[in-house]
Scaffold this motif. Structure first.
Motif, short mmCIF file in Angstrom:
data_model
loop_
_atom_site.label_atom_id
_atom_site.label_comp_id
_atom_site.label_asym_id
_atom_site.label_seq_id
_atom_site.Cartn_x
_atom_site.Cartn_y
_atom_site.Cartn_z
N VAL A 273 0.78 -1.14 0.00
CA VAL A 273 -0.02 -0.03 0.11
C VAL A 273 0.92 1.30 0.20
N TYR A 278 2.76 -5.26 4.04
CA TYR A 278 2.13 -5.64 5.20
C TYR A 278 2.20 -7.36 4.90
N SER A 295 4.81 -5.07 9.39
CA SER A 295 4.77 -3.85 8.36
C SER A 295 5.99 -3.51 8.24
N TYR A 318 -5.93 -4.85 -0.22
CA TYR A 318 -6.33 -3.49 0.09
C TYR A 318 -7.48 -3.04 -0.85
N ASP A 323 -10.03 2.77 2.25
CA ASP A 323 -8.85 2.64 3.29
C ASP A 323 -9.07 1.65 4.11
N GLN A 324 -9.29 0.16 3.50
CA GLN A 324 -9.39 -1.01 4.18
C GLN A 324 -8.59 -1.98 3.75
N LEU A 325 -7.75 -2.70 4.55
CA LEU A 325 -7.03 -3.65 4.47
C LEU A 325 -7.83 -5.17 5.01
N GLN A 341 -8.58 -0.57 9.13
CA GLN A 341 -8.50 0.77 8.61
C GLN A 341 -7.03 1.10 8.36
N GLU A 342 -6.49 1.05 7.18
CA GLU A 342 -5.14 0.86 6.86
C GLU A 342 -4.22 2.14 7.52
N SER A 343 -4.84 3.39 7.18
CA SER A 343 -4.21 4.58 7.67
C SER A 343 -3.78 4.64 9.17
N LEU A 345 -2.86 1.58 10.84
CA LEU A 345 -2.01 0.73 10.94
C LEU A 345 -0.50 1.12 10.99
N ASP A 468 1.33 9.16 4.80
CA ASP A 468 2.37 7.98 4.64
C ASP A 468 3.90 8.33 4.99
#
Length: 475
Positions: A273, A278, A295, A318, A323-325, A341-343, A345, A468
């Motif tokens: 991502v 991940y 990660s 992803y 915004d979901q893994l 919620q990836e942001s 993690l 990021d």
């Protein structure tokens, strides 16, 4: 001639119902469990085990395929006896509170002894069901890993309706086709065979994911191995958005463009991502089962978050627009399909007693973003805890005094104003080996070091401090 159907017809013909459920995991934003009724108990069955996961957001950047919002998961036969091969659950996720689905059997086209078209269940070179530990969906192609072979590809433009009623498979003496009672089958279209050169050991295609977040579409593949002496590689391959297939080089072969020895054991799923990787991993003892998440970036070693996932986590996928893994767990009785919620993690947790560059950066940010007036000493003491709580209260966060994912996300600015916020950036650049004086201004040295840091960590070197970039800096 078997009639072809569109995937949306299969999805609209769902005959099983899942249900929203809870599960453990970091920053869970959605989850559902499988049907668990007698005679069709997918939640508890030991006959089939779920593995790979992908979504219609892989298939198309819009998030839909044929106007349907879909989650697809692969399942392999585990019960012995006559091997039933592999199947795909196509889940209509248009209404997350009411997920419904239907299974489609994967088949291999063959010709019978009389040269007539036929098909059989999907099996590997050992005559067993393909483990199918990872999968992704790219337009009308569905890619499923075969551990020792490479990739098996299925064409959704050739979904067949069989309307099978018998517990057998293939063309029967009366000319009718059967598929172990499944109404629809998806035939394999072609394969990709993995090779390596020189003394490199063969790559195990254990899991895979599509990456639409980079400058070019690509897929990543990772290896499951259990010994520290085994290879634990992650490899990226280019994808061609014009043909929806891996992009070959001039020699006709598809070459990896990135490869890393991660050192991560028991990788069940992988995803990339915006430059961050991940890995979901599993571990079992005689009395307990664990699921963990690791990660890392191209320039940073893996960080392992122990036992944060449900036991036996599997593949990763992803969903950019949400915004979901996504992942799922395979353990009978506690199976769930879930999104994180990836942001939120892969952020560090900084709290009372912490010291170092991350605390220094936190203190600078609290001063610059919230006027905290802290003495910047790199030690997380009572004054810093009080300043964190004040910031959290002002931004609608739980005021626990711990700088975790939500606090860091709210605290890190996209546009860094001169002063202490810039000093926070400069502190972290220096901590990552890029000596940057804490001048408080975005001078030429700061910008050059920031761009070089971004490129090293898999981002475009644009000098923009997006979320990021801050996450990579603070790790």
């Amino acid at each position: 001639m078997l009639p072809k159907v569109q995937l949306k017809q299969v999805v609209d013909d769902a005959n099983r119902a899942g249900k929203p459920c809870g599960t453990r995991g970091p920053s869970i934003s959605a989850a559902f469990c499988w049907q668990d009724i007698s005679g069709a108990d997918d939640e508890n069955t030991t006959d089939w085990y779920p593995q790979g996961i992908t979504t219609s957001a892989d298939a198309d950047a819009s998030g839909q395929y044929q106007d349907r919002t879909v989650i697809a998961t692969s399942w392999y036969w585990h019960a012995g006896g006559t091997d039933r091969g592999d199947r795909i659950a196509f889940v209509d996720y248009s209404h997350p509170d009411k997920p419904v689905y239907r299974f489609v059997l994967l088949v291999a086209p063959v010709t019978d002894s009389a040269g007539r078209p036929d098909f059989k269940q999907l099996t590997n070179s050992a005559g067993e069901s393909v483990h199918g530990g990872g999968m992704f969906w790219y337009d009308h192609y569905l890619y499923v890993v075969d551990t020792t072979m490479g990739l098996r590809v299925f064409d959704l433009d050739h979904l067949w309706e069989v309307d099978s009623t018998q517990d057998t498979i293939g063309r029967q003496a009366n000319g009718k086709y059967e598929a172990f009672g499944y109404k629809y089958v998806l035939p394999q279209a072609f394969t990709y065979t993995s090779t390596t050169s020189g003394s490199y050991p063969p790559v195990r295609f254990s899991s895979t994911a599509l990456d639409r977040t980079g400058p070019q579409d690509s897929m990543v593949v990772s290896e499951y191995n259990t010994a520290s002496t085994d290879p634990h590689r992650l490899i990226r391959y280019p994808m061609d958005p014009a043909t929806f297939t891996p992009r070959p080089s001039a020699d006709g072969l598809v070459h990896g463009t990135e490869a890393y020895e991660t050192g991560i054991l028991r990788v069940q799923g992988t995803a990339s991502v915006r430059g961050r990787f991940y890995a979901s991993t599993s571990y079992s003892t005689s009395s307990a089962h664990y699921g963990s998440l690791s990660s890392y970036t191209p320039a940073q070693s893996p960080v392992r978050y122990e036992n944060v996932l449900p036991p036996y986590p599997e593949d990763l996928s992803y969903w950019p627009g949400r915004d979901q893994l996504w992942s799922q767990s395979e353990d009978p009785g506690s199976r769930a399909v879930y999104a994180m919620q990836e942001s939120l993690l892969a952020w560090p947790v900084v709290q009372s007693g912490s010291t170092g560059a991350d605390v220094t950066a936190l203190q600078y940010l609290l001063n610059g973003q919230n006027g905290a007036g802290l003495d910047v000493d790199g030690e997380f003491g009572p004054a810093t805890a009080a300043a964190v709580k004040a910031f959290q209260s002002a931004h609608g966060l739980s005021a626990d005094g711990v700088a975790g994912p939500r606090t860091w996300s709210a605290l890190t600015p996209h546009v860094v104003p001169p002063g202490d916020s810039v000093r926070a950036l400069q502190t972290e650049l220096s901590a990552h080996g890029r000596s940057t004086p804490a001048t408080g201004t975005m001078d030429a040295v700061t910008v050059a070091n920031l761009r070089a840091f971004q490129v090293a960590n898999g981002h475009q070197g644009d000098g923009v401090t997006d979320l990021d970039t801050w996450r990579d800096l603070i790790n």
